[in-house]
Design a protein around this motif. Structure first.
Motif, PDB file in Angstrom:
ATOM      1  N   ALA A 309     -35.951  15.304 122.440  1.00 46.33           N
ATOM      2  CA  ALA A 309     -36.453  16.236 123.459  1.00 46.33           C
ATOM      3  C   ALA A 309     -35.316  16.774 124.323  1.00 46.33           C
ATOM      4  CB  ALA A 309     -37.500  15.542 124.326  1.00 46.33           C
ATOM      5  N   VAL A 310     -34.421  15.898 124.743  1.00 45.06           N
ATOM      6  CA  VAL A 310     -33.291  16.342 125.567  1.00 45.06           C
ATOM      7  C   VAL A 310     -32.404  17.304 124.786  1.00 45.06           C
ATOM      8  CG1 VAL A 310     -31.157  15.579 126.670  1.00 45.06           C
ATOM      9  CG2 VAL A 310     -33.274  14.344 127.077  1.00 45.06           C
ATOM     10  N   ALA A 311     -32.144  17.007 123.508  1.00 47.80           N
ATOM     11  CA  ALA A 311     -31.326  17.901 122.685  1.00 47.80           C
ATOM     12  C   ALA A 311     -32.008  19.258 122.531  1.00 47.80           C
ATOM     13  CB  ALA A 311     -31.077  17.269 121.321  1.00 47.80           C
ATOM     14  N   ALA A 312     -33.319  19.246 122.240  1.00 49.77           N
ATOM     15  CA  ALA A 312     -34.050  20.498 122.026  1.00 49.77           C
ATOM     16  C   ALA A 312     -34.032  21.368 123.273  1.00 49.77           C
ATOM     17  CB  ALA A 312     -35.493  20.197 121.604  1.00 49.77           C
ATOM     18  N   TYR A 313     -34.367  20.787 124.409  1.00 44.55           N
ATOM     19  CA  TYR A 313     -34.434  21.585 125.636  1.00 44.55           C
ATOM     20  C   TYR A 313     -33.045  21.950 126.154  1.00 44.55           C
ATOM     21  CZ  TYR A 313     -39.468  21.143 126.084  1.00 44.55           C
ATOM     22  OH  TYR A 313     -40.823  21.255 125.877  1.00 44.55           O
ATOM     23  N   SER A 314     -32.062  21.107 125.904  1.00 44.71           N
ATOM     24  CA  SER A 314     -30.705  21.437 126.326  1.00 44.71           C
ATOM     25  C   SER A 314     -30.188  22.653 125.573  1.00 44.71           C
ATOM     26  CB  SER A 314     -29.775  20.243 126.102  1.00 44.71           C
ATOM     27  OG  SER A 314     -30.170  19.146 126.887  1.00 44.71           O
ATOM     28  N   GLY A 427     -25.346  11.142 117.282  1.00 46.98           N
ATOM     29  CA  GLY A 427     -25.620  11.859 116.034  1.00 46.98           C
ATOM     30  C   GLY A 427     -26.692  12.919 116.213  1.00 46.98           C
ATOM     31  N   ILE A 428     -27.728  12.608 116.993  1.00 51.30           N
ATOM     32  CA  ILE A 428     -28.812  13.569 117.230  1.00 51.30           C
ATOM     33  C   ILE A 428     -28.297  14.779 118.001  1.00 51.30           C
ATOM     34  CG2 ILE A 428     -30.963  13.920 118.503  1.00 51.30           C
ATOM     35  CD1 ILE A 428     -31.694  11.028 117.780  1.00 51.30           C
ATOM     36  N   ILE A 429     -27.452  14.538 119.014  1.00 47.43           N
ATOM     37  CA  ILE A 429     -26.908  15.646 119.806  1.00 47.43           C
ATOM     38  C   ILE A 429     -26.079  16.579 118.915  1.00 47.43           C
ATOM     39  CG2 ILE A 429     -25.405  16.242 121.723  1.00 47.43           C
ATOM     40  CD1 ILE A 429     -28.001  14.926 122.593  1.00 47.43           C
TER      41      ILE A 429
END
Length: 517
Positions: A309-314, A427-429
């Motif tokens: 969620a943080v990656a998507a919204y960032s 890795g996700i970021i």
């Protein structure tokens, strides 16, 4: 009867596969033993009446016996299903964040059918002094907890401070830089609250835990957000120029390419172990659609929800920074200056029929995407039909605003230090950035490919809007176009692939759900 009692003995949360009979055994003398069925970490010691359990204490049905975490950081809450007295407690149960080897006997309960307690009449040999009172006060402070817990696990000491700083950074970006403030501010505050030591806001019984369980784990909040997005979206530009829907579809290429990338990372990078479901949840970041990312992650990989969620919204917030260099890399100055003819008028009847037709097609071809597509089109139908203005207005304003607050807090609650601070998060970021970049470039390249066959050329810049970050991506396409030609307005043309991207990301999520769920 024995099986029934054993089933009652534990309550297991966060998708773990542990069973009651794995944790408890009972002998013929009526002694129930709690043991570790796997390697665990003790997160929270057993507490009753504001103090830890001791040998000889009474235990009743429902009493909390401990909060544990497995290797994947899934939390397991264990409660008693019998009444009796404690006859043995392992010393490790008094130390939080302690490794518990598989097979360790943690406590034993001697079952008794009835227990008589005299509250307030029991004497204590501990005594109460000023020093004891002051010591208890010191131990109840957050500073003491951070220092003490850091000696046991750095993620519970320095890690908490780091995640509180991350939450503060998200709040700063929302307020000072205007990056998706409606979501980054609640997410940041959720991250701060969930990492406050000794507050237990995010543990069993905490308010953030209830927010997450009720709205995000069930998938309710993302669907209501989608309904609000539908009520605020005009599909007219896409209906007027259906070819642009292909650009929205092409931008979803980033989702599936990143899925492969996540699997490759798991194969070749030590410390990263993404399953197929994890890879699918990470890939959806490429659609740049926050609610869709949350909805899919809550279904397939809830343990990765915070990072995803943080990656998507960032990356949605960073659209004006990330996209222009990619758009300019794949286009020439002449291509960026292509002018597009004015869109035709779309009648009210077409706008009303569109959501109905999309829902029918979804039901026939991809039922797994029906929740997302259905709520999106329901919101749009309320907007376009013109006879439920009160409902449409509520959906566009009050309802979506309320849900956005709780959605952000719920997502922020997953940014606890023990779950977020690991190699998989990094890795996700990285994969999220790759996904977003692939989605942007795929839309631009698709527009250039279509121009080979079209008489009326499409400005390739509008292809970048297919990533569905509505309406920011369309505005960025227009802004870059104006840099090449101050009289070339692409905003309405870019809204076509932009809203098509919303549908495309929902369809992609439906495909992934049908394959992996």
């Amino acid at each position: 009867m024995r099986t029934f009692i054993l089933v009652l003995l534990s309550i297991v949360f966060f998708g773990t596969t542990a069973r009651a009979e794995d944790f408890f055994t009972e002998n013929e003398a009526g002694v129930v033993t709690l043991q570790a069925p796997m390697e665990l970490e003790l997160v929270k010691v057993p507490v009753k009446d504001s103090r830890t359990f001791r040998v000889g204490d009474e235990v009743h049905v429902g009493d909390f016996l401990g909060l544990f975490a497995d290797k994947k950081h899934n939390k397991i809450t264990v409660s008693s299903g019998v009444t009796g007295r404690l006859i043995y407690i392992h010393p490790e149960l008094y130390s939080k964040y302690t490794h518990i080897p598989q097979g360790t006997e943690l406590l034993r309960i001697e079952k008794q059918p009835l227990l008589v307690s005299a509250k307030g009449s029991q004497s204590t040999t501990e005594g109460l002094s000023i020093g004891k009172v002051f010591g208890n006060l010191v131990e109840s402070t957050g500073i003491y907890a951070l220092i003490n817990d850091n000696s046991l696990s750095w993620t519970e000491g320095f890690g908490r401070l780091l995640m509180i700083s991350v939450g503060a950074l998200l709040i700063y970006l929302g307020i000072a830089k205007g990056f998706e403030p409606l979501l980054l501010i609640p997410i940041g505050m959720g991250a701060v609250l969930s990492n406050i030591p000794l507050a237990y806001i995010n543990d069993e019984g905490g308010v953030l835990r209830y927010v997450y369980d009720v709205g995000i784990e069930t998938g309710v909040f993302p669907l209501i957000i989608f309904m609000g997005v539908g009520a605020m979206t005009d599909f007219g530009p896409m209906i007027a120029n259906p070819k642009t829907a292909l650009l929205g579809a092409a931008a979803q290429f980033g989702i599936f390419s990143t899925l492969i990338g996540a699997l490759l990372l798991s194969q070749y990078v030590p410390g990263i172990e993404f399953s197929m479901k994890d890879a699918a949840s990470i890939g959806i970041i490429g659609g740049a659609d926050g609610p869709t990312s949350i909805f899919l992650a809550s279904r397939l990989s809830p343990q990765l929800l915070g990072s995803i969620a943080v990656a998507a919204y960032s990356y949605m917030a960073l659209v004006p920074i990330i996209q222009p260099p990619i758009m300019k890399l794949f286009t020439s100055e002449a291509e960026r200056a292509i002018k597009m003819s004015q869109l035709r008028y779309v009648s009210k009847r077409e706008k009303i029929l569109f959501p109905v037709i999309v829902i029918i097609l979804c039901a026939l071809l991809l039922p797994s995407a029906a929740p997302l597509i259905g709520f999106l089109m329901f919101g749009n139908l309320m907007k376009e039909c013109g006879v439920v203005d009160r409902l449409s207005d509520t959906t566009q304003n009050a309802l979506i605003n309320i849900v956005t607050i709780f959605l952000g807090l719920g997502v922020g609650s997953k940014l606890s230090a023990e779950k977020f601070l690991n190699l998989e998060t990094l890795g996700i970021i990285v994969l999220g950035l790759i996904a977003f970049s692939f989605g942007t470039s795929s839309g631009v390249i698709m527009a250039k490919f279509m121009n080979i066959f079209l008489k009326q050329k499409i400005n390739p810049l509008i292809g970048s809007a297919g990533v569905s970050a509505v309406p920011m991506a369309a505005r960025v396409s227009n802004k870059v176009g104006l840099e090449s030609d101050p009289h070339n307005f692409l905003l309405m043309h870019a809204m076509g692939p932009n809203v098509a991207g919303v549908i495309g990301s929902a369809v992609a999520a439906g495909i992934l759900l049908s394959v992996f769920l």
